[in-house]
Scaffold this motif. Structure first.
Motif, mmCIF file in Angstrom:
data_model
loop_
_atom_site.group_PDB
_atom_site.id
_atom_site.type_symbol
_atom_site.label_atom_id
_atom_site.label_comp_id
_atom_site.label_asym_id
_atom_site.label_seq_id
_atom_site.Cartn_x
_atom_site.Cartn_y
_atom_site.Cartn_z
ATOM 1 N N SER A 1 43.253 49.978 42.800
ATOM 2 C CA SER A 1 43.729 50.444 44.090
ATOM 3 C C SER A 1 43.216 49.518 45.187
ATOM 4 O O SER A 1 42.074 49.032 45.113
ATOM 5 C CB SER A 1 43.255 51.876 44.348
ATOM 6 N N SER A 2 44.048 49.308 46.213
ATOM 7 C CA SER A 2 43.630 48.470 47.344
ATOM 8 C C SER A 2 42.785 49.248 48.332
ATOM 9 O O SER A 2 42.135 48.660 49.199
ATOM 10 C CB SER A 2 44.866 47.924 48.060
ATOM 11 N N GLY A 3 42.805 50.563 48.235
ATOM 12 C CA GLY A 3 42.017 51.374 49.141
ATOM 13 C C GLY A 3 42.664 51.592 50.490
ATOM 14 O O GLY A 3 42.134 52.283 51.346
ATOM 15 N N THR A 4 43.823 51.004 50.723
ATOM 16 C CA THR A 4 44.558 51.194 51.978
ATOM 17 C C THR A 4 45.989 51.557 51.647
ATOM 18 O O THR A 4 46.416 51.501 50.489
ATOM 19 C CB THR A 4 44.538 49.907 52.825
ATOM 20 N N ALA A 5 46.733 51.915 52.671
ATOM 21 C CA ALA A 5 48.118 52.322 52.447
ATOM 22 C C ALA A 5 48.949 51.161 51.921
ATOM 23 O O ALA A 5 49.789 51.333 51.055
ATOM 24 C CB ALA A 5 48.720 52.866 53.731
ATOM 25 N N THR B 1 48.705 46.560 51.500
ATOM 26 C CA THR B 1 48.136 45.263 51.844
ATOM 27 C C THR B 1 49.251 44.236 51.942
ATOM 28 O O THR B 1 50.339 44.400 51.398
ATOM 29 C CB THR B 1 47.133 44.797 50.766
ATOM 30 N N ARG B 2 48.929 43.168 52.664
ATOM 31 C CA ARG B 2 49.912 42.089 52.789
ATOM 32 C C ARG B 2 49.834 41.135 51.603
ATOM 33 O O ARG B 2 50.781 40.410 51.323
ATOM 34 C CB ARG B 2 49.686 41.330 54.100
ATOM 35 N N ALA C 1 43.707 35.409 57.125
ATOM 36 C CA ALA C 1 42.853 35.903 56.046
ATOM 37 C C ALA C 1 42.913 37.428 56.002
ATOM 38 O O ALA C 1 43.105 38.084 57.024
ATOM 39 C CB ALA C 1 41.423 35.422 56.249
ATOM 40 N N GLU C 2 42.733 37.987 54.818
ATOM 41 C CA GLU C 2 42.766 39.436 54.667
ATOM 42 C C GLU C 2 41.540 39.891 53.892
ATOM 43 O O GLU C 2 41.222 39.350 52.821
ATOM 44 C CB GLU C 2 44.040 39.886 53.953
ATOM 45 N N TRP D 1 49.856 47.290 46.853
ATOM 46 C CA TRP D 1 49.850 45.855 47.074
ATOM 47 C C TRP D 1 51.305 45.398 47.261
ATOM 48 O O TRP D 1 52.240 46.036 46.791
ATOM 49 C CB TRP D 1 49.236 45.112 45.888
ATOM 50 N N ALA D 2 51.458 44.276 47.905
ATOM 51 C CA ALA D 2 52.789 43.691 48.027
ATOM 52 C C ALA D 2 53.184 43.056 46.689
ATOM 53 O O ALA D 2 52.353 42.807 45.825
ATOM 54 C CB ALA D 2 52.806 42.652 49.140
#
Length: 357
Positions: free
Chosen positions: A8-12, A14-15, A51-52, A162-163
């Protein structure tokens, strides 16, 4: 309660993109349970101009010894508890292995997650059906020989935060006697099928592979490992007491041992005597139906009785028996042909009441 895991990315959303996923499992049996060393590889790319910083986590049920690295750089991992990942995770505690990943603009690399996963055996109730060997030998038989199933579930929902639309490639390595498949209905735990898996043999192992697109894949990707049931099942002792019917009637007793191989075929070796002059050894094979609730088990068999006393003579036996649990009755017809000049053929009919231990 299958072993479950996901990234999981932990966010709604990611780019950064997940370009591909590769899941490798190397599984074996330890103390009657399956243990899998797993390696999950995710090819990531930040195609943006900035950067992300990604607060990510690997979630797993009955998962331990998890390590994470991006390319050749180890990432610190923080262990904790997470919420249930869905209906198949049940009441088990989900472990959260959190880490922070920084992807520079235009950066592409591979995220590696390695660990150990202990699988729990799937419970499939037998209902009110008992194999003949278990019904007849409830005391000594170890129970029905059944295939053992273990489940791994990969939750695809979080990876979609994720994208990208990655291709997912799964490789499972198991002992050569095992089978790899998928259960179509993860909640009902239907019997697994091998559809979609490519199999090859490598020495004492079977390697199964499967590829699919994350966007078109089901919410849960199930991997079922199956250890086929043993080809034979220990049975128990048979005791019989009854009579030889006809003009020369007399009391008869039987002592024997019986096993199943495969489940519906019972094989026995018994000794019978009239306590006076006759002694017979009989190997016999019979087909026996299971006991279903209050419907008894019916058996039909063919054997080779060998009369030891009063003189050595082989014969042919036809047998029919009926058992309700360990109690039953057996009717056998023995025929001894004339094998040499000066001897006569004869037949005997024996009815015995039996008990199985």
């Amino acid at each position: 309660m299958p072993a479950t895991f996901t990234l999981s990315s932990g966010t709604a959303r990611t780019r950064s993109e997940v370009l591909s996923e590769k899941l490798d499992f190397d599984c074996a049996e330890a103390e009657h349970e399956a243990v899998c060393h797993f390696e999950a590889r995710y090819r990531l790319r930040n195609g943006t101009t900035e950067a992300e910083v990604i607060d990510a986590a690997f979630l797993g049920l009955r998962t331990r010894e998890v390590s994470v690295r991006f390319d050749e750089e180890p990432l610190p991992v923080t262990e904790g508890q997470a919420d249930s990942m869905g209906p198949t995770s049940g009441s088990g505690e989900v472990e959260r292995f959190g880490f922070t990943l920084t992807l520079q603009s235009g950066r592409e690399g591979e995220l590696w997650v390695r660990g150990l996963m202990q699988l729990e055996r799937r419970f499939l109730p037998s209902g009110y059906v008992w194999p003949a060997v278990q019904a007849r030998h409830a005391l000594l038989s170890p129970g029905p020989a059944r295939a053992t199933h273990w489940d791994i579930d990969y939750l695809l929902g979080p990876i979609r935060t994720w994208a990208g639309n990655p291709e997912l490639h799964v490789t499972v390595r198991v002992p050569s006697a095992w089978e790899v498949g998928s259960s179509p209905d993860a909640s009902a735990r239907t019997l697994p099928v091998a559809t979609g898996w490519r199999l090859r043999h490598e020495g004492e192992h079977v390697v199964a592979e499967r590829s699919l697109s994350a966007a078109s894949a089901p919410e849960w990707l199930n991997v079922t490992l199956t250890k086929p049931k043993p080809w034979w099942t220990p049975g128990g002792v048979q005791l019989g007491l009854g009579a030889r019917l006809g003009d020369d009637s007399r009391v008869m007793a039987r002592l024997g041992y019986q096993l199943a191989a495969p489940e519906s075929f019972l094989h026995s070796l018994s000794v019978e005597t009239d306590f006076r002059e006759q002694l017979v050894l009989t190997p016999l094979t019979q087909y026996a139906t299971p006991q279903v609730a209050i419907i008894p088990s019916l058996g039909l068999g063919l054997g080779v009785p060998v009369q030891v006393l009063p003189e050595a003579r082989p014969g042919l036996r036809l047998l029919a028996d009926l058992h309700f649990g360990p109690l039953g009755a057996a009717l056998s017809w023995d025929h001894y042909p004339a094998l040499r000049e000066g001897t006569d053929s004869f037949s005997r009919l024996i009815l015995l009441f039996q008990v199985g231990l």
